[in-house]
Structures are given as structure tokens and as C-alpha cells.
Scaffold this motif. Structure first.
Motif, mmCIF file in Angstrom:
data_model
loop_
_atom_site.group_PDB
_atom_site.id
_atom_site.type_symbol
_atom_site.label_atom_id
_atom_site.label_comp_id
_atom_site.label_asym_id
_atom_site.label_seq_id
_atom_site.Cartn_x
_atom_site.Cartn_y
_atom_site.Cartn_z
ATOM 1 N N HIS A 58 29.652 -3.027 1.368
ATOM 2 C CA HIS A 58 30.441 -2.198 0.467
ATOM 3 C C HIS A 58 31.876 -2.170 0.972
ATOM 4 O O HIS A 58 32.131 -2.312 2.175
ATOM 5 C CB HIS A 58 29.873 -0.773 0.375
ATOM 6 C CG HIS A 58 29.916 -0.034 1.678
ATOM 7 N ND1 HIS A 58 28.981 -0.221 2.680
ATOM 8 C CD2 HIS A 58 30.804 0.892 2.154
ATOM 9 C CE1 HIS A 58 29.268 0.565 3.710
ATOM 10 N NE2 HIS A 58 30.367 1.234 3.419
ATOM 11 N N PHE A 59 32.807 -1.997 0.060
ATOM 12 C CA PHE A 59 34.224 -2.008 0.404
ATOM 13 C C PHE A 59 34.671 -0.590 0.801
ATOM 14 O O PHE A 59 34.575 0.340 0.003
ATOM 15 C CB PHE A 59 35.064 -2.513 -0.770
ATOM 16 C CG PHE A 59 34.902 -3.988 -1.018
ATOM 17 C CD1 PHE A 59 35.779 -4.902 -0.448
ATOM 18 C CD2 PHE A 59 33.864 -4.468 -1.808
ATOM 19 C CE1 PHE A 59 35.634 -6.264 -0.666
ATOM 20 C CE2 PHE A 59 33.705 -5.826 -2.035
ATOM 21 C CZ PHE A 59 34.591 -6.723 -1.454
ATOM 22 N N SER A 60 35.112 -0.470 2.048
ATOM 23 C CA SER A 60 35.553 0.815 2.574
ATOM 24 C C SER A 60 36.874 0.636 3.321
ATOM 25 O O SER A 60 37.108 -0.401 3.950
ATOM 26 C CB SER A 60 34.493 1.401 3.514
ATOM 27 O OG SER A 60 34.978 2.569 4.154
ATOM 28 N N PHE A 61 37.720 1.661 3.254
ATOM 29 C CA PHE A 61 39.022 1.605 3.910
ATOM 30 C C PHE A 61 39.000 2.283 5.287
ATOM 31 O O PHE A 61 40.054 2.587 5.842
ATOM 32 C CB PHE A 61 40.084 2.273 3.026
ATOM 33 C CG PHE A 61 40.413 1.484 1.791
ATOM 34 C CD1 PHE A 61 41.407 0.517 1.821
ATOM 35 C CD2 PHE A 61 39.730 1.697 0.613
ATOM 36 C CE1 PHE A 61 41.724 -0.223 0.695
ATOM 37 C CE2 PHE A 61 40.030 0.958 -0.524
ATOM 38 C CZ PHE A 61 41.027 -0.010 -0.480
ATOM 39 N N VAL A 62 37.794 2.484 5.821
ATOM 40 C CA VAL A 62 37.662 3.129 7.126
ATOM 41 C C VAL A 62 38.344 2.300 8.215
ATOM 42 O O VAL A 62 39.004 2.853 9.108
ATOM 43 C CB VAL A 62 36.175 3.348 7.472
ATOM 44 C CG1 VAL A 62 36.037 3.882 8.901
ATOM 45 C CG2 VAL A 62 35.529 4.305 6.488
ATOM 46 N N ASN A 63 38.175 0.982 8.154
ATOM 47 C CA ASN A 63 38.784 0.113 9.175
ATOM 48 C C ASN A 63 40.302 0.236 9.189
ATOM 49 O O ASN A 63 40.937 0.211 10.252
ATOM 50 C CB ASN A 63 38.384 -1.345 8.938
ATOM 51 C CG ASN A 63 36.925 -1.602 9.245
ATOM 52 O OD1 ASN A 63 36.290 -0.856 9.980
ATOM 53 N ND2 ASN A 63 36.371 -2.667 8.677
ATOM 54 N N PHE A 64 40.909 0.358 8.010
ATOM 55 C CA PHE A 64 42.362 0.474 7.931
ATOM 56 C C PHE A 64 42.823 1.792 8.565
ATOM 57 O O PHE A 64 43.804 1.821 9.331
ATOM 58 C CB PHE A 64 42.822 0.416 6.472
ATOM 59 C CG PHE A 64 42.616 -0.916 5.823
ATOM 60 C CD1 PHE A 64 43.593 -1.896 5.878
ATOM 61 C CD2 PHE A 64 41.429 -1.200 5.160
ATOM 62 C CE1 PHE A 64 43.411 -3.133 5.277
ATOM 63 C CE2 PHE A 64 41.231 -2.436 4.554
ATOM 64 C CZ PHE A 64 42.220 -3.392 4.618
ATOM 65 N N LYS A 65 42.101 2.870 8.258
ATOM 66 C CA LYS A 65 42.457 4.174 8.804
ATOM 67 C C LYS A 65 42.317 4.186 10.320
ATOM 68 O O LYS A 65 43.186 4.689 11.035
ATOM 69 C CB LYS A 65 41.571 5.249 8.178
ATOM 70 C CG LYS A 65 41.905 6.661 8.617
ATOM 71 C CD LYS A 65 41.023 7.674 7.906
ATOM 72 C CE LYS A 65 41.357 9.096 8.373
ATOM 73 N NZ LYS A 65 40.497 10.104 7.689
ATOM 74 N N LYS A 66 41.208 3.628 10.810
ATOM 75 C CA LYS A 66 40.962 3.603 12.250
ATOM 76 C C LYS A 66 41.975 2.708 12.965
ATOM 77 O O LYS A 66 42.481 3.055 14.049
ATOM 78 C CB LYS A 66 39.540 3.096 12.512
ATOM 79 C CG LYS A 66 39.153 3.028 13.977
ATOM 80 C CD LYS A 66 39.111 4.394 14.615
ATOM 81 C CE LYS A 66 38.626 4.299 16.060
ATOM 82 N NZ LYS A 66 38.599 5.617 16.722
ATOM 83 N N ALA A 67 42.278 1.559 12.361
ATOM 84 C CA ALA A 67 43.196 0.613 12.996
ATOM 85 C C ALA A 67 44.571 1.228 13.202
ATOM 86 O O ALA A 67 45.182 1.084 14.276
ATOM 87 C CB ALA A 67 43.300 -0.656 12.154
ATOM 88 N N PHE A 68 45.064 1.940 12.216
ATOM 89 C CA PHE A 68 46.418 2.475 12.304
ATOM 90 C C PHE A 68 46.490 3.779 13.100
ATOM 91 O O PHE A 68 47.571 4.337 13.269
ATOM 92 C CB PHE A 68 46.996 2.672 10.906
ATOM 93 C CG PHE A 68 47.514 1.392 10.312
ATOM 94 C CD1 PHE A 68 48.845 1.061 10.398
ATOM 95 C CD2 PHE A 68 46.656 0.496 9.700
ATOM 96 C CE1 PHE A 68 49.326 -0.124 9.875
ATOM 97 C CE2 PHE A 68 47.117 -0.700 9.173
ATOM 98 C CZ PHE A 68 48.455 -1.013 9.268
ATOM 99 N N SER A 69 45.326 4.242 13.559
ATOM 100 C CA SER A 69 45.324 5.395 14.461
ATOM 101 C C SER A 69 45.274 4.971 15.922
ATOM 102 O O SER A 69 45.440 5.793 16.822
ATOM 103 C CB SER A 69 44.118 6.298 14.150
ATOM 104 O OG SER A 69 42.900 5.643 14.470
#
Length: 281
Positions: A58-69
Motif C-alpha cells: 500500500h502507498f504510505s507517506f510514512v517513509n517521507f515523514k520519517k526520513a525528513f525527521s
């Protein structure tokens, strides 16, 4: 089947085969970007799965949020933007002046000097890193934004492109402008530069791409987040304890996407500018 029909069939087969080869080559070149884009939405288990899984569950933006933190990418983005804009402007200006000097002004040894400059294009930047590094350190500019800018404020290649374009402008136009009272400065900015917009646009875009994607020089000349740029920030996802490929792909997607969009919108100008600027000879 007559001779014309046979010729038409032959041309159709050749064109179909050519398009097939080009399509396959295009898919091969674009596949790494597609894999990176899909990987940005995968979980860690899906990334390391063997055999590889092409699409995420499934497509989730969790990786983007975690990466930029995990790193101050906001600061890295601002640094990259400043370096890119300053480099682009200064390189365009120095290339314009250099091209005008070698195209219109007459002085002893001009062609020899220009040939020497062109020969310097054969020297890779990696061979100059130590010299540039030593110079920057002696100037007390280590770990500053000017250190990322100064070595790249001029380009022999861009000067060559503009010079060849300026040479296509008739010399009679230059003499007419001089007779009418126009100085070299006015002739350059009111006639040559407006006529050279395709080549200038090419220089600006190519230099912006190179500056935005620069990694090796910032790696050597910066030591903390005050001056680091976006490509350098990607190494935060690779540590001695292991790597985080899903975060790396998410951050890479955000970093690469603006330049890809810029290139897609400006590719016609790049091709036109390079061709008109001198690669036709």
C-alpha cells in the motif's frame, strides 16, 4: 508488390525496429527512477524481500515523514538553493564576458589562449580537488557557503558554447553598432545577449542541475549542517549499524524530483541551445 511498395514496407520495418530499440533503451534508463519512486512507499521488509517485490502493498507517506525527521533537510534545501542560484548567476555572467572577449575583441595570442583553455577541459575535476581544497582552507572559507560556490563560478564549456553562438552574429552588425556610437558594453547586453537567449537558457539549466546534484565537493569542504547540501544529507541513512533504504529512497525522490520536472519542461531549450551554441561546428 511493386518496387515502391517494397521500399515502403522496408522503411516501415526499419522504423518499427528503431522505435522498439529506443523504447527498450528508454525503459532501461528510466527503470532506476521508477524503482526508487516505488521503493519510497515500501516497508523495510518489502525493500529487502527476496525475490524483490516491485509494487508496495500500500502507498504510505510514512517513509517521507520519517526520513525528513532524521536530518535537517530544511537547512540542506536552503543551502542547496542558495548555492545553485549564486552559481548559476555568476557562471552565466563570467561565461558571457569570456565569450564576448574571445569572439569580438582582438588581441595577440587570442586563439592560442582559447585553445589552451579548451585543453583544460580534458582535466577532470577530481584531479583539482586537493588544489581547490588547499586554496579554500587558506582563504579561511572551510565549511562555508562561499566554499561551495567559488570553484564553480566559471566554465570553459559554457564559454565555448556562447562564443560559438556569438561568432554566428555577423561582424558587420558589430561594426555598424560601433559606428552608431554603441560601446562594447551596450552591444553585448542590448544585441548579443538577447539573441543568445537559447544558449543562455541552456547554460543556466545545465549549471543548475550540476550544482543541485553536486556531492563530492560538499563532502570534502563541509563538516556540519550549517553548509551541507541535500545530496550530502542522504548519507545520514547509511550508518555503521546498517542502512535504511526505504528512507533513503524517500529522501532521494524528493531531492531528485524538482530537477527531473525542470528538465522535462526545459529539455527542448537545452537541446536547441547546445545545437545553436556550437556543437554543429
Amino acid at each position: 508488390m511493386n518496387k515502391n511498395q517494397k521500399s515502403l514496407v522496408k522503411k516501415t520495418i526499419q522504423k518499427t525496429f528503431l522505435y522498439l530499440i529506443l523504447s527498450i533503451a528508454s525503459l532501461i534508463m528510466i527503470f532506476p527512477f521508477i524503482w526508487m519512486l516505488l521503493g519510497a512507499f515500501k516497508t523495510h521488509a518489502e525493500i529487502i524481500q527476496n525475490p524483490p517485490k516491485f509494487f508496495p502493498s500500500h502507498f504510505s507517506f510514512v517513509n517521507f515523514k520519517k526520513a525528513f525527521s532524521m536530518a535537517p533537510f530544511g537547512k540542506y534545501f536552503l543551502n542547496s538553493l542558495i548555492v545553485m542560484m549564486v552559481n548559476t548567476v555568476l557562471t552565466a555572467i563570467t561565461s558571457i564576458f569570456g565569450a564576448f572577449v574571445f569572439s569580438r575583441l582582438k588581441f595577440p595570442g587570442k586563439e592560442i589562449l582559447f585553445s589552451i583553455l579548451l585543453s583544460l577541459m580534458m582535466i577532470p575535476f577530481e584531479m583539482l580537488i586537493i588544489t581547490n581544497y588547499t586554496t579554500i582552507v587558506k582563504m579561511n572559507l572551510y565549511n562555508t557557503l562561499p566554499a561551495l560556490i567559488l570553484p564553480f563560478i566559471s566554465s570553459i564549456f559554457y564559454t565555448y558554447i556562447l562564443r560559438n553562438f556569438f561568432d554566428t552574429v555577423p561582424q558587420s552588425l558589430y561594426y555598424s553598432a560601433r559606428i552608431d556610437g554603441a560601446s562594447n558594453w551596450k552591444f553585448l547586453w542590448r544585441i548579443l545577449v538577447p539573441m543568445a537567449k537559447p544558449s543562455l537558457f541552456t547554460i543556466i539549466l545545465l549549471n543548475a542541475l550540476a550544482s543541485w546534484n553536486s556531492f563530492m565537493w560538499p563532502l570534502y569542504i563541509t563538516s556540519d549542517s550549517r553548509s551541507r547540501t541535500l545530496p550530502y544529507g542522504l548519507q545520514v541513512f547509511t550508518t555503521e549499524a546498517g542502512s535504511f533504504p526505504e528512507y533513503l529512497m524517500a529522501a532521494s525522490t524528493v531531492i531528485v524530483l524538482p530537477m527531473i520536472i525542470l528538465f522535462l519542461f526545459a529539455r527542448k531549450y537545452i537541446i536547441s541551445g547546445v545545437v545553436r551554441g556550437g556543437l554543429k561546428g
